[in-house]
Design a protein around this motif. Structure first.
Motif, short mmCIF file in Angstrom:
data_model
loop_
_atom_site.label_atom_id
_atom_site.label_comp_id
_atom_site.label_asym_id
_atom_site.label_seq_id
_atom_site.Cartn_x
_atom_site.Cartn_y
_atom_site.Cartn_z
N GLU A 5 49.04 33.13 33.37
CA GLU A 5 48.05 32.50 34.26
C GLU A 5 46.68 33.17 34.11
O GLU A 5 45.64 32.50 34.16
N ILE A 6 46.68 34.49 33.92
CA ILE A 6 45.40 35.20 33.67
C ILE A 6 44.74 34.61 32.43
O ILE A 6 43.52 34.34 32.41
N ARG A 7 45.52 34.39 31.41
CA ARG A 7 45.01 33.83 30.15
C ARG A 7 44.46 32.42 30.36
O ARG A 7 43.38 32.07 29.89
N ARG A 8 45.22 31.57 31.07
CA ARG A 8 44.79 30.19 31.31
C ARG A 8 43.48 30.16 32.07
O ARG A 8 42.58 29.38 31.75
N GLU A 113 41.65 30.70 44.71
CA GLU A 113 41.75 29.26 44.97
C GLU A 113 40.76 28.48 44.11
O GLU A 113 41.00 27.31 43.76
N ASP A 114 39.65 29.12 43.72
CA ASP A 114 38.64 28.46 42.89
C ASP A 114 38.86 28.71 41.39
O ASP A 114 37.99 28.45 40.57
N GLY A 115 40.00 29.28 41.05
CA GLY A 115 40.32 29.50 39.64
C GLY A 115 39.88 30.83 39.10
O GLY A 115 39.93 31.05 37.88
N CYS A 116 39.44 31.75 39.97
CA CYS A 116 38.99 33.07 39.50
C CYS A 116 40.08 34.10 39.81
O CYS A 116 41.22 33.75 40.12
N TYR A 117 39.74 35.41 39.71
CA TYR A 117 40.75 36.45 39.84
C TYR A 117 40.78 37.11 41.22
O TYR A 117 41.75 37.79 41.56
N GLY A 118 39.76 36.93 42.03
CA GLY A 118 39.80 37.38 43.42
C GLY A 118 39.80 38.87 43.62
O GLY A 118 40.37 39.35 44.61
N LEU A 119 39.18 39.66 42.74
CA LEU A 119 39.12 41.11 42.95
C LEU A 119 38.13 41.46 44.06
O LEU A 119 37.12 40.77 44.25
N ASP A 120 38.42 42.54 44.75
CA ASP A 120 37.53 43.02 45.82
C ASP A 120 36.28 43.61 45.16
O ASP A 120 36.36 44.61 44.43
N LEU A 233 43.52 42.02 28.86
CA LEU A 233 44.39 41.20 29.71
C LEU A 233 45.45 42.06 30.39
O LEU A 233 45.74 41.89 31.58
N GLU A 234 46.04 43.01 29.62
CA GLU A 234 47.09 43.84 30.20
C GLU A 234 46.55 44.74 31.32
O GLU A 234 47.25 44.98 32.32
N ARG A 235 45.33 45.22 31.16
CA ARG A 235 44.76 46.07 32.21
C ARG A 235 44.50 45.26 33.49
O ARG A 235 44.73 45.74 34.60
N LEU A 236 43.98 44.03 33.32
CA LEU A 236 43.75 43.20 34.50
C LEU A 236 45.09 42.82 35.14
O LEU A 236 45.20 42.78 36.38
#
Length: 888
Positions: A5-8, A113-120, A233-236
């Motif tokens: 999903e991170i990749r997509r 929800e907007d297709g991003c990763y949502g990090l603080d 990708l693996e770190r995220l």
């Protein structure tokens, strides 16, 4: 959030913002300076260097990467891995610092929800280059407070390719994992707690030559500024899945779980076993990805990289307690897990598993053989009174037998010995330096690649007309003499000529280059002996000026050797037929692993775990020749890669293909991506004769064959030989195998009978030798020379027989010598009474063999040796007698 999903989300985010989605390139780098792709920007390197004009202004990709310099750290840190996926977005003269930073911030901190990763955003820290005020101001405008922006030097925040060309400052985005991972203070203080997840490279300057990361001059700003970014990708995934290290992310944890199931060792039960489980997870995934892209285990290059990591994984499974084969089940887990992101793994499952299982089986045999050799080395070390196994012994085990150094260290320690690691590392370093020097010499020849790039910049790439023409008008747009650009070349000069258009095929795709002549309008003639493409799209004609003077800019008439071209084309078309016929016979595992198409003959390498039976090879050859008789048309069509895949075209592993590909179709039999030249109809091949197949490496076989007239001439010679044999044996051709087999059986029986008579003759001498034993201070010594030609086995039997005939329990030594194949040979035996007096056969043999100019050894009761000097046998007998007298 799962890795898939991170990749997509990454690809979708940038595609929606005008970026062209570029599929991951193969791990096999299309770059002579690299074995494997180590970074996401590698496929775009020609665009950044200006060698090729980019077909898009913006691009994005998730690139498969492999790095092995820090392989010893795998499993010991939270983020070192050999395989990783680099998410990248690229701008070629389009947006720059502001755009790159804004995209990164939006994707990282935007809501899920907007297709991003949502990090603080409060947990993100930024580093910029020391004097990059512009980058710092951009981040502050985005909303990052000044206290979370740190400036670092060239070692951390400046990028270049290591060679003259584009360079520039970097800006890295780091994530604060919290106080449980270390002290506060930002990435400048602690890179375990503040993990770098995204690096933004601002290519805005041109650098000059220099060593290291900072020792080079800056010439000025680039006319077009570019963006190259990379997010691990693996770190995220580690952050989004809230796990302490990359090995516990979804795509690696399942492999560790399978390893736990196979060994019974629970993850978290101990640091040592945890490291082994992480190594297994990382290395097995990397192995599957490499095999999936066409790498096969070997002893050099990328094959050696694969072999090394596979064997480290297998070794760690053994350390965890696995007793038998394990690769099959571990490979299955990786394919199921990574297959969602890379469907080709699932499609090619059978071949991947076949290669992996073959390498495991080979290494398990190596472990057994290497263990025996290590035991001998340990024994020799102890006998010499040393406590350290030499570096050259450790290197021999590693280099010849593939024995991991960590295994040598552990097994030596179990027997109370240390290992000269410094000596081992020195030998390894010397080997690598030799390999690098050899590699550099082979990559570029004697010319600087920049000379070819200048031609491409000035005149564009070479137009290839050879698919339809064998000669044509052209212009000399580049000229090098002895590797140096020159305005003119004289008669006798070795030259490299670049034409604006050419019918000459440059070597590639397994097809050898055309040869021929270039006639200059001035009357000069260049004999072309080779054609290469050192820079993409630039055909360099290498040859010698036969007559006259060649000048830059002159008109020319290029003409290839038509007969050679046709002969090579027949071989190339035959290769395609062989590839398809082997796949029909053996399945998709028989994928191409290399080829060479030369005039009248070809070799074809393919994947196979075992030898191909002769009957199967015969069927393959028959199928090929039946296709020739069907007179199928051979056609070529340029289409999109997607359309080629839809039509079922076969693509060669490791080959780099663009968006538009050339598909060669042979009737209804074969369809394959290929840039080479071919016949127009299969009838033009005439005949194909497969000469046989052999192994060229673990899981890779090679077929060699002849085509056309060469195949006919071979069969004609074979017919002549068969006719001569039938005359000799007085039989028909079909009776030859049976008659010759009968003759060989009779010959073998006769040889056995002769050997029996010889042995009886030798043993008859035993009684006389025992009776004639000489007394040497109470030791019975039966020593002397027996008839020349006595074999080692017979000599050993005679010595043991004589020793058994010594009467009365006397201490006895038997030392007999002979000459076999012009070299002296000795076998010496002692009885128990002699050994009790300190007389050992091994010691006596070493003394005798040294006198003979050779060496030897063995046990205390019987030993064998040899040398170079037959005339020294009498002296050797005397040396043995002196040693006995000294000990008695």
């Amino acid at each position: 959030m799962e890795s898939a999903e991170i990749r997509r989300r990454w690809l979708r985010f940038f595609e929606e913002r005008g970026h062209t989605v570029v599929p991951s390139a193969s791990l096999i780098a299309d770059d002579p300076t690299l074995l494997l792709v180590p970074a996401g920007m590698v496929p775009f390197k020609p665009y950044f260097l200006g060698e090729v004009k980019p077909p898009f202004a913006r691009a994005t990709s998730v690139q498969k990467c492999v790095r092995t310099p820090d392989i010893e750290e795998v499993g010991r840190t939270t983020r070192h891995g050999t395989f990783f996926q680099m998410c990248g977005n690229f701008s070629f003269g389009d947006y720059f610092k502001q755009g790159a930073a804004e995209y990164a911030w939006e994707l990282l901190t935007g809501s899920q929800e907007d297709g991003c990763y949502g990090l603080d955003p409060e947990k993100l820290w930024i580093t910029v280059y020391l004097d990059d005020d512009e980058a710092e101001q951009i981040w502050r405008r985005i909303g990052v407070p000044a206290e979370r922006i740190q400036r670092l030097g060239k070692a951390d925040n400046y990028w270049s390719m290591g060679v003259p060309g584009p360079c520039g400052p970097c800006s890295e985005i780091n994530y604060d994992r919290g106080p449980e991972f270390g002290v506060e203070g930002g990435p400048a203080v602690n890179d375990e707690r503040y993990v770098e997840i995204w690096n933004l490279v601002f290519m805005q300057y041109e650098r000059g030559p220099g060593e290291g990361k900072g020792d080079f001059p800056i010439y000025g700003e680039l006319p077009n500024k570019n963006i190259d970014t990379g997010l691990g990708l693996e770190r995220l995934a580690m952050i989004l899945q809230d796990v302490p290290n990359m090995y516990e992310t979804d795509t690696l944890r399942v492999v560790m779980d399978k390893a736990t199931e196979l060994t019974g060792v629970r993850y978290g039960s101990g640091e040592g076993t945890d490291v082994s489980l992480r190594v297994v997870a990382d290395h097995i995934r990397t192995s599957v990805m490499l095999i999936g892209d066409g790498v096969t285990p070997g002893n050099e290059g990328r094959g050696y990289v694969l072999r090394r990591i596979m064997r480290r994984a297998i070794r760690n499974m053994r350390l965890l307690g696995a007793g038998g084969p394990v690769i099959g089940e571990l490979t299955d887990v990786v394919i199921r897990t990574m297959g969602e992101q890379y469907p080709e793994l699932t499609e090619d499952r059978k071949r991947i598993e076949t290669v992996a299982l073959a390498e495991e089986a080979a290494f398990l045999k190596t472990l057994k053989a290497g263990t025996n050799i290590l035991d001998t080395a340990v024994s020799d070390t102890r006998s010499a009174g040393r406590t350290t196994l030499s570096g050259d012994k450790a290197f021999l085990l590693h280099d010849t037998w593939g024995f991991p150094i960590d295994l040598t260290l552990e097994m030596a320690a179990e027997q109370g010995l240390s290992v000269d690691e410094e000596g081992f590392r020195r030998l390894m370093k010397e080997q690598r330096e030799r390999a690098k020097a050899d590699s550099r010499a082979k990559k570029t020849g004697h010319a600087d690649l920049s000379a070819y790039r200048e031609v491409a910049d000035r005149s564009g790439t070479t137009v290839f007309t050879g698919y339809t023409d064998t000669e044509g008008e052209s212009t000399v747009v580049g000229l090098l003499v002895d590797g140096v650009p020159s305005p003119a070349a004289q008669e006798g000069d070795a030259v490299e000529v670049v034409l604006d258009r050419t019918p000459f095929y440059a070597e590639g795709g397994g097809q050898l280059a055309d040869t021929g002549r270039i006639r200059i309008d001035t009357g000069a003639v260049v004999e072309v002996r080779d054609v290469q493409q050192p820079v993409a799209g630039v055909s360099v004609h290498k040859g010698v000026v036969q007559v006259g003077e060649v000048t830059l800019g002159a008109g020319a008439q290029a003409r290839i050797d038509v007969g050679r071209r046709r002969s090579i084309a027949r071989a190339h078309s035959a290769t395609h037929l062989t590839h398809q016929a082997l796949r029909d016979a053996l399945g998709p595992t028989a994928a191409q692993a290399g080829s060479e198409n030369s005039p009248g003959r070809f070799r074809f390498d393919f994947g196979s775990p075992a030898a191909v039976p002769g009957t199967v090879l015969t069927d393959v050859e028959q199928q090929i020749n039946e296709v020739l008789a069907r007179e199928l048309d051979v056609t070529a069509e340029v289409m999109s890669m997607a359309e080629a895949k839809k039509q079922g075209a076969i693509a060669e592993f490791g080959e780099k293909y663009g968006d538009r590909v050339r598909v060669v179709t042979i009737g209804d039999f074969s369809k394959e991506l290929c840039g080479g030249t071919h016949v127009h109809n299969t009838a033009q091949l005439g005949l194909v004769k497969l000469l046989g197949e052999s192994s060229i490496g673990s899981g890779v076989r090679r077929v060699e064959a002849l085509v056309g007239v060469d195949a006919y001439n071979f069969l004609a010679r074979e017919h002549t030989v068969v006719s001569q044999l039938t005359d000799l044996v007085k039989g028909r051709p079909e009776e030859l195998p049976e008659k010759i087999s009968g003759m060989l059986a009779k010959l073998k029986e006769a040889e056995k009978e002769i050997e029996r008579f010889r042995g009886e003759k030798v043993l008859r001498a035993a009684a006389g030798l025992a009776e004639g034993a000489k007394d040497v201070r109470g030791i019975a010594l039966a020593a002397g020379r027996v008839p020349d030609g006595t074999g080692a086995d017979d000599l050993r039997k005679l010595v043991l027989d004589v020793r058994g005939r010594v009467q009365g329990g006397r201490p006895a030594v038997v030392a007999l010598f002979t000459v076999a194949k012009d070299r002296p040979l000795t076998v010496i035996a002692t009885n128990e009474a002699a050994r009790e007096r300190g007389i050992k056969a091994g010691e006596l043999v070493r003394t005798a063999a040294k006198t003979l100019g050779g060496g030897g050894g063995g046990k205390d009761d019987v030993a064998q040796g040899g040398g170079q000097n037959p005339s020294a046998i009498e002296e050797a007998v005397a040396a043995v007698e002196r040693l006995i007298a000294g000990k008695a």
